[in-house]
Design a protein around this motif. Structure first.
Motif, short mmCIF file in Angstrom:
data_model
loop_
_atom_site.label_atom_id
_atom_site.label_comp_id
_atom_site.label_asym_id
_atom_site.label_seq_id
_atom_site.Cartn_x
_atom_site.Cartn_y
_atom_site.Cartn_z
N ASP A 19 11.88 -10.44 28.16
CA ASP A 19 10.90 -11.10 27.51
C ASP A 19 11.25 -11.18 25.90
O ASP A 19 10.43 -11.51 25.47
CB ASP A 19 9.32 -10.44 27.50
CG ASP A 19 9.73 -8.58 27.27
OD1 ASP A 19 10.35 -8.08 26.71
OD2 ASP A 19 9.14 -8.02 27.89
N ARG A 20 11.60 -10.94 25.14
CA ARG A 20 12.12 -11.16 23.78
C ARG A 20 13.74 -11.88 23.70
O ARG A 20 13.12 -12.74 22.88
CB ARG A 20 12.60 -9.56 22.62
CG ARG A 20 11.85 -8.45 23.32
CD ARG A 20 10.91 -8.94 22.71
NE ARG A 20 10.12 -8.80 21.35
CZ ARG A 20 9.33 -9.93 20.54
NH1 ARG A 20 8.54 -10.09 20.65
NH2 ARG A 20 9.01 -9.51 19.16
N ILE A 21 14.75 -12.23 24.93
CA ILE A 21 15.11 -13.49 24.64
C ILE A 21 14.73 -14.49 25.52
O ILE A 21 15.08 -15.30 24.50
CB ILE A 21 16.72 -12.62 25.72
CG1 ILE A 21 16.99 -11.31 24.83
CG2 ILE A 21 17.63 -13.91 25.91
CD1 ILE A 21 17.76 -11.76 23.73
N ARG A 22 13.72 -14.29 26.18
CA ARG A 22 13.44 -15.65 26.94
C ARG A 22 13.06 -16.55 26.23
O ARG A 22 13.06 -18.09 26.35
CB ARG A 22 12.62 -15.36 28.15
CG ARG A 22 12.32 -16.31 28.63
CD ARG A 22 12.96 -17.36 29.47
NE ARG A 22 12.09 -18.37 30.02
CZ ARG A 22 12.60 -18.68 31.37
NH1 ARG A 22 12.60 -17.44 32.18
NH2 ARG A 22 11.97 -20.04 32.08
N PRO A 23 11.86 -16.53 24.85
CA PRO A 23 11.47 -17.76 24.36
C PRO A 23 12.99 -17.96 23.34
O PRO A 23 12.87 -19.45 22.50
CB PRO A 23 10.59 -16.01 23.02
CG PRO A 23 10.37 -15.10 23.95
CD PRO A 23 11.53 -14.88 24.76
N LEU A 24 13.72 -17.44 22.71
CA LEU A 24 15.06 -17.48 22.62
C LEU A 24 15.53 -19.62 22.95
O LEU A 24 15.95 -19.85 22.91
CB LEU A 24 15.92 -16.60 22.09
CG LEU A 24 14.94 -15.71 21.10
CD1 LEU A 24 16.45 -14.67 20.72
CD2 LEU A 24 14.48 -16.45 19.59
N VAL A 25 15.84 -18.94 24.00
CA VAL A 25 16.26 -19.91 26.00
C VAL A 25 15.41 -21.13 25.91
O VAL A 25 15.32 -21.63 25.61
CB VAL A 25 16.47 -19.21 26.69
CG1 VAL A 25 17.28 -20.09 27.65
CG2 VAL A 25 17.91 -18.09 26.46
#
Length: 419
Positions: free
Chosen positions: A334-340
């Protein structure tokens, strides 16, 4: 010449070792990992950014943190679980809001000086680290954010930085691959980007050519300093009950990132570093459309708190977020998804089929300033606590630290200074 131990083989440790070796010291670098730059210096945002020198000690930061406290994907996230270290650190952070202006100016001046040192080192030692000197573009979506940035820009210009406002049309001209609608932005042509891991490894190799020794896989268990330094260590991750081994030197420089607080405690000092987790993704640009659709100019999206860097033809680094969650290195979806999602929205031609996630712990001081100082014991020095600007500030703080060590060791040799 005196023997100096440098604790830590990240960007701060290797630049410090290099600066000390150039002054003729006998240097040993100690690190718990098997290779240099395997923790916070492994996959950061890549920016060498004097334009990002604004310290976080501002009431707007506090307001955003409170607003986002229940959002798992928030750019600034705090685990509310009780922790004396975390809450006492935040108390000091708030008390330093009154120093916002002075600390921002000091940080910007240090960053401007640092990049000249770094470029000179890379040229002298022939280090290839995917350097791109195309500037950094900051973008803003609304008038309020742009007006705050205008106030920050006045401080950065006062510190000596060449940085100017740009219109939405100028934003698109500076980086044609960028999609989206913006209110305005600021551009710093003198800023740059590069691969911190490649630079650190290349500089470590240069240090070894100069005679610097590296002691890897070494877990430091205790340090004592009294007219000399003793470091007790054992092999890290050893499957057997390895005995402690002794390393002796005339002095020690602690450059251990988030571990500096613990080592300082062993030496009777207080270095109040807190680990603030950041995330990054490295997007592999495996096809021509992705390579053409990814930006070459580095960016900072103020709303999302995301920075970018182009690392050669086939890699695109995207990094951001700040997470107050202690010594936690877990990579959360859930912290990586916003970057993608951010890449897909602003650079829609870039394929995100091959994305490598990473998380690292920034060593933050409550006032956001690095600590370059001597300790309370003779022969003890610190160069640590660089926060989100370790890559940007490291070459300058290494020079400051090496000069401090040189002066103090000369005074000790002459019998005029115990420290």
């Amino acid at each position: 010449m005196p023997h100096i131990i440098v604790l830590g083989a990240g960007i701060t440790g290797v630049t410090t070792a290099y600066a000390l070796s150039r002054r003729g010291f006998d240097v040993t670098v100690v690190d718990r990992n098997r290779y240099p730059a395997m923790e916070t210096s492994f996959a950061n945002g890549g920016q060498l950014s004097a334009s990002n020198a604004e310290v976080w000690n501002h009431w707007s930061t506090v307001a955003k943190g409170l607003k986002w406290i229940l959002r798992k994907d928030a750019p600034l996230l705090m685990n509310p679980a009780p922790s004396w270290h975390k809450y006492s650190w935040m108390g000091e952070f708030v008390r330093n809001i009154s120093n916002y202006r002075a600390n921002t100016l000091d940080t910007a001046k240090l960053a401007i000086a640092s990049r000249e040192h770094m470029f000179a080192i890379a040229e002298e030692e022939g280090i290839d680290f995917d350097l791109e000197r195309r500037g950094i573009l900051h973008v803003y979506y609304d008038k309020s954010a742009f007006e705050h940035a205008t106030n920050v820009n006045r401080l950065l210009i006062e510190a000596g930085l060449d940085r100017h406002a740009v219109t939405p049309d100028e934003i698109k001209a500076i980086e044609p691959a960028l999609a989206g609608q913006f209110y305005g932005g600021f551009f710093t042509p003198s800023d740059s980007t590069g691969d911190i891991h490649k630079f650190s490894r290349g500089l470590a190799d240069a240090c070894q050519r100069r005679g610097v020794r590296f002691l890897f896989d070494a877990e430091v268990r205790s340090i004592a300093a009294y007219r000399g330094v003793e470091v007790n260590w054992k092999p890290a991750n050893s499957l057997s009950a390895a005995k402690l081994q002794l390393l002796e030197a005339d002095a020690i420089v602690v450059c251990a990132g988030t571990g500096s607080r613990n080592f300082a405690s062993m030496l009777g000092d207080r270095i109040n570093v807190y680990p603030v987790k950041g995330y990054s993704i490295t997007v592999n640009l495996d096809d021509e459309a992705s390579q053409a659709g990814a930006p070459w100019v580095s960016m900072l999206d103020d709303r999302a708190k995301i920075v970018t860097s182009r690392l050669g033809k086939d890699r695109f680094r995207v990094a951001g977020t700040a997470e107050f969650n202690g010594e936690n290195r877990d990579i959360r979806y859930d912290r990586i998804r916003p970057l993608v999602d951010w890449v897909r929205e602003l650079f829609p031609s870039v394929s995100t089929a091959k994305v490598i996630p990473w998380a690292g712990l920034r060593p933050m001081m409550p006032d956001m300033l690095p600590r370059v100082r001597s300790g309370s014991q003779p022969g003890v020095f610190y160069n640590t606590g660089h926060g989100h600007l370790g890559w940007t500030l490291s070459a300058a703080t290494a020079e400051l630290c090496a000069s401090l060590v040189t002066a103090r060791m000369e005074r000790r040799h002459q019998g005029g200074d115990a420290a």
